[in-house]
Structures are given as structure tokens and as C-alpha cells.
Write a protein that holds these residues in place. Structure first.
Motif, PDB file in Angstrom:
ATOM      1  N   LYS A  12       0.830  -1.206   0.000  1.00 26.14           N
ATOM      2  CA  LYS A  12       0.000   0.000   0.000  1.00 26.14           C
ATOM      3  C   LYS A  12       0.864   1.255   0.000  1.00 26.14           C
ATOM      4  N   LEU A  13       2.048   1.138   0.560  1.00 26.35           N
ATOM      5  CA  LEU A  13       2.939   2.285   0.705  1.00 26.35           C
ATOM      6  C   LEU A  13       3.798   2.500  -0.533  1.00 26.35           C
ATOM      7  N   HIS A  14       4.389   1.426  -1.045  1.00 24.78           N
ATOM      8  CA  HIS A  14       5.391   1.550  -2.099  1.00 24.78           C
ATOM      9  C   HIS A  14       4.937   1.066  -3.479  1.00 24.78           C
ATOM     10  N   HIS A  15       3.868   0.299  -3.541  1.00 20.31           N
ATOM     11  CA  HIS A  15       3.359  -0.207  -4.820  1.00 20.31           C
ATOM     12  C   HIS A  15       4.478  -0.878  -5.619  1.00 20.31           C
ATOM     13  N   GLU A  16       4.671  -0.422  -6.863  1.00 25.09           N
ATOM     14  CA  GLU A  16       5.642  -1.087  -7.746  1.00 25.09           C
ATOM     15  C   GLU A  16       7.083  -0.877  -7.291  1.00 25.09           C
ATOM     16  N   ASN A  17       7.322   0.052  -6.371  1.00 29.53           N
ATOM     17  CA  ASN A  17       8.684   0.292  -5.890  1.00 29.53           C
ATOM     18  C   ASN A  17       9.085  -0.615  -4.734  1.00 29.53           C
ATOM     19  N   LEU A  18       8.156  -1.448  -4.266  1.00 25.83           N
ATOM     20  CA  LEU A  18       8.454  -2.251  -3.077  1.00 25.83           C
ATOM     21  C   LEU A  18       9.625  -3.200  -3.308  1.00 25.83           C
ATOM     22  N   SER A  19       9.715  -3.806  -4.480  1.00 29.77           N
ATOM     23  CA  SER A  19      10.817  -4.741  -4.745  1.00 29.77           C
ATOM     24  C   SER A  19      12.166  -4.053  -4.615  1.00 29.77           C
ATOM     25  N   ALA A  20      12.274  -2.846  -5.178  1.00 31.08           N
ATOM     26  CA  ALA A  20      13.539  -2.110  -5.090  1.00 31.08           C
ATOM     27  C   ALA A  20      13.830  -1.696  -3.654  1.00 31.08           C
ATOM     28  N   GLU A  21      12.784  -1.267  -2.934  1.00 27.16           N
ATOM     29  CA  GLU A  21      12.968  -0.876  -1.537  1.00 27.16           C
ATOM     30  C   GLU A  21      13.479  -2.049  -0.708  1.00 27.16           C
ATOM     31  N   MET A  22      12.841  -3.195  -0.842  1.00 30.05           N
ATOM     32  CA  MET A  22      13.215  -4.341  -0.019  1.00 30.05           C
ATOM     33  C   MET A  22      14.552  -4.940  -0.448  1.00 30.05           C
TER      34      MET A  22
END
Length: 445
Positions: free
Chosen positions: A146-156
Motif C-alpha cells: 500500500k505504501l510503495h506499490h511497484e517500488n516495493l521490490s527495489a525498496e526491499m
């Protein structure tokens, strides 16, 4: 130690951690504390492999399940990691699983079969669910999507990389240039300046700062750049009276003291006496002992502290939180924190925020900070505070520090005045800071 002996130690560590579900750092500390014969180099490799098993927890589990491997103990996961991450051949693994003294017993036929089946595979696979790919529990994956959407993979992916070693130069003892010179004299190379914090240095992992002259002389402190940025946003000035209400080990307290040039008064409070004992030692080494007073409090409602209402120019609330912003350093946290824990922390944070607000003088500032990536502990809590306390105005980070890093964009976060940091965008731990100024005395609720 032989390579096989180090592998055996990692398996033992991992199984001990899964059995107790204790803090991973405590498990490692306890393990080496009872095995002082293990040298520094061996300790580093064992620790790195152990934390890698935790960083690869979900993906290794997925692969073992895909291979029909039901018993996923440390041995099975270690074998899978040696194939999928280290890319070792069956012969290389057999060289480590020899059954010799201190080494793992020889490979079983089903383990050899597992190695053969995994031989052409890597840790990542397109068929892995999102929670597995990002190494997150399902509930946490859903929340962070909900927070990062498509950017979650890069964040994690950034959170799944070990952090470098950040230092803060203590200006009460010398300059950044003095610290660099001292560290180089002790043979330390590859010293970088941190991109945002003006007094920060960044070094490779695996260095022991405690033996350096710079550390012994109080010229440096170990502190992630995110925490240094938080201290900058306190915007402490000489002569101020400041409350660090959740001071812990005192790292931010020391940074504040340096910004005040040792002139003024800082009250560092915590509910744990042991943390404050350590803070006192650090303050003496840093040359900041004269302006810092440590005090143990019962909780945020402590009667002694309650009498300090409207007393402080700055109140820093680095509140107890999930700590999920420190996953680079504490990868096991994601498997220990649950939704119930989060609700308990949110209730505590709300109480501390209310109590801390009451201590700010008119025209003074309240600084709320967490090392969490969860909106429930950050934006949502702050928004509730803003609705309830009209006697405080949010202070934009750029108003305090024009060169401050830009906040990580989040849904609904456009033009918000607070700061959200992440390793993917800033190279720091995940961190959240919001600053408020008290515009009127108001009525304490």
C-alpha cells in the motif's frame, strides 16, 4: 577453523535462533561468548553466513518446499544456500560436509539429490509470490504494498543488503578532517563522507572501531546517517534546554550536545537504567558530560517529568517502535514483529507523543522520530496528533535545513512536511522524522 567447521557453526546458530526466536544479535553474542576460542575472521564469516540465511529465509523455504523437502532445518537451508547463493558444486559442498571433527556429517542421499535438483537454479524465481521475493511475512508485504506499490521490490532489495559502517564525528573533540587523519593513522582506508549528514563518515563493514584512537578519544561515535539527520532536524542551539525523552544509549543526545557546543542543558531520560549507564560513559568520553543530565523515569507519566510541562525549547521523541527501518542490520526483525506487536507499540507511541508535547514551551519544537517504515507508526499517528493539537504547527524539514534530503514519496504524502528516509533512496536506515512548533500554550489534553 576449517570451512566445514564454520558451516557447522552457522547451522548450529540458525537452529538455535529458530528454536528460541530470540533476537538474532543476542543469539550470535551468546554463541561467541561461550566460544572465545573462535577467532575474529572466523566470527565475521560465521556471522555473515548466519545473517544471510535469515535474509534468504523466505526464498530458501520456497525452494525447499518446491523440491518436496519438508524438514527445513538449518542444515537443509545451509545446503540450499550454498547451491543457490554461493553457487558451489556438489563436490565443493561434500568437501565441507566431511564428518570430521567440528564439521557437519557427510551428505545423505536425499541431500545429494537436493543439490542436483538445485544445481542450475538461483535464489530468485519468477514463480515466487511477492512476499517471498521481497523476504517479508504476508501481512507485512500487504501493508508495505500500500505504501510503495511497484517500488516495493527495489525498496526491499536495499533492505536485504548489509549496511556499511557509519560514524559521526564529535565536534566537541575535533573536526571531520581530524577524524579522517586519525583513522588513516590507524590503517583504515576507504573512508567516505556521508552524502547528507555534515559530520558523518562511511566505512566498509567488518572494522573494529573500538580499538581506534579516534574512538577512544571520543572523536567518533558509531551512528547511522539517518540518526545523524534526525539530530540535525532537532536544530539545537547553544544555551537551549532540551529533553531527549527516550534517550536509550544516548547517541542522539551526544549529537545534540555537540550542536550546542556543550553549552546548555540536555535532560536524557529512559525507563532502562542500563541504557543510561552506558550513555553516561559515552558522554564522558565525548566530553559532553557537563551539559547532559541522565534520569530514569517510570514511563511517560512519570511524576517528576510531569512537573516539567512547558519547560523545554526542544523535545525529542525517538519513540520505541518496530525497528523495521533497521532491517539491513537486523534482518530477523521482520519474522519477529507481528500485527499485535504493532498495535501495542502504536498505543505506547501515542501516549509518549501526548506526554512529550506537554513539555514543549511556547515557540519550542517537538521532534517525533522512529526507525520504522510502517505508516501506522509514522504518518497516521502524526495526522491524529495534528487533528488533536491545534496549538502545534508542522515545521517543514526544508525550513529547518534547506539542504536536507528529499523525503521518499508515499501515497498521499505529497507536499507533507515530514521526512521519510530509506536505504534505496538515501543509503541510510529507514527512518521517519516530523517536527512541530508550539504556537500557543494551549491546554494540555
Amino acid at each position: 577453523m576449517k570451512p566445514g567447521a564454520r558451516i557447522a557453526a552457522v547451522i548450529e546458530l540458525y537452529d538455535g535462533w529458530t528454536h528460541t526466536r530470540d533476537d538474532a544479535d543476542r543469539v550470535v553474542s551468546g554463541y561467541f561468548g561461550s566460544r572465545r576460542y573462535i577467532g575474529g575472521g572466523d566470527r565475521r564469516e560465521i556471522s555473515e553466513r548466519f545473517y544471510n540465511l535469515i535474509r534468504h529465509q523466505a526464498r530458501l523455504g520456497w525452494w525447499l518446499a518446491e523440491m518436496g523437502y519438508e524438514f527445513q532445518d538449518g542444515r537443509a537451508r545451509m545446503i540450499a544456500d550454498l547451491v543457490l547463493h554461493d553457487r558451489l558444486s556438489k563436490a565443493d559442498i561434500e568437501d565441507r560436509f566431511t564428518g570430521e571433527q567440528f564439521c557437519p556429517e557427510t551428505l545423505h542421499p536425499n541431500e545429494k539429490h537436493l543439490i542436483n535438483k538445485l544445481a542450475d537454479k538461483t535464489l530468485d524465481h519468477d514463480a515466487q509470490p511477492g512476499a517471498v521475493k521481497t523476504e517479508l511475512p504476508k501481512w507485512l508485504y500487504a501493508e508495505l504494498m500500500k505504501l510503495h506499490h511497484e517500488n516495493l521490490s527495489a525498496e526491499m532489495a536495499a533492505y536485504n543488503q548489509p549496511a556499511k559502517l557509519d560514524l559521526r564525528v564529535n565536534r566537541l573533540r575535533g573536526s571531520v578532517e581530524d577524524a579522517i587523519k586519525s583513522l588513516k593513522a590507524d590503517g583504515i582506508k576507504d573512508i567516505e563522507r556521508t552524502p547528507f549528514a555534515p559530520n558523518g563518515l562511511r566505512l566498509p563493514l567488518g572494522l573494529n572501531m573500538l580499538v581506534t584512537a579516534a574512538y577512544k578519544d571520543g572523536l567518533i561515535e558509531i551512528q547511522d546517517e539517518a540518526s545523524q539527520i534526525c539530530v540535525n532536524l532537532v536544530d539545537a542551539k547553544p544555551g537551549m534546554t532540551i529533553l531527549d525523552m527516550c534517550a536509550g544509549g544516548g547517541g542522539k543526545t551526544l549529537g545534540i550536545a555537540a550542536d550546542m557546543r556543550g553549552k546548555g542543558r540536555i535532560l536524557a531520560c529512559d525507563t532502562h537504567g542500563g541504557r543510561l549507564d552506558n550513555a553516561r560513559k559515552r558522554a564522558r568520553r565525548a566530553g559532553a558530560g557537563d551539559c547532559i543530565q541522565q534520569r530514569i523515569i517510570a514511563d511517560e507519566r512519570d511524576s517528576w517529568l510531569r512537573n516539567k510541562s512547558g519547560f523545554f525549547d526542544r523535545v525529542l521523541l525517538d519513540v520505541p517502535c518496530s525497528g523495521l527501518g533497521t532491517l539491513r542490520r537486523n534482518p530477523a526483525l521482520r519474522w519477529r514483529i507481528g500485527q499485535r506487536d504493532l498495535r501495542t507499540l502504536m498505543a505506547q507511541q501515542s501516549k509518549i507523543l501526548k506526554a512529550g508535547a506537554a513539555k514543549v514551551t511556547k515557540g519550542g519544537r517537538l521532534i517525533y522520530a522512529t526507525c520504522s517504515i510502517m505508516p501506522e507508526e509514522n504518518e497516521r499517528l502524526i495526522e491524529t496528533f495534528m487533528r488533536d493539537r491545534k496549538d502545534f504547527r508542522p515545521v517543514p524539514v526544508s525550513e529547518i535545513w534547506p539542504d536536507a534530503p528529499k523525503s521518499v514519496p508515499v501515497p498521499g504524502g505529497k507536499d507533507k512536511p515530514w521526512l521519510r528516509l530509506s536505504p534505496n533512496v538515501h543509503g541510510t536506515d529507514g527512518f521517519f522524522v516530523a517536527v512541530f512548533e508550539r504556537t500557543a500554550k494551549g491546554k494540555v489534553k
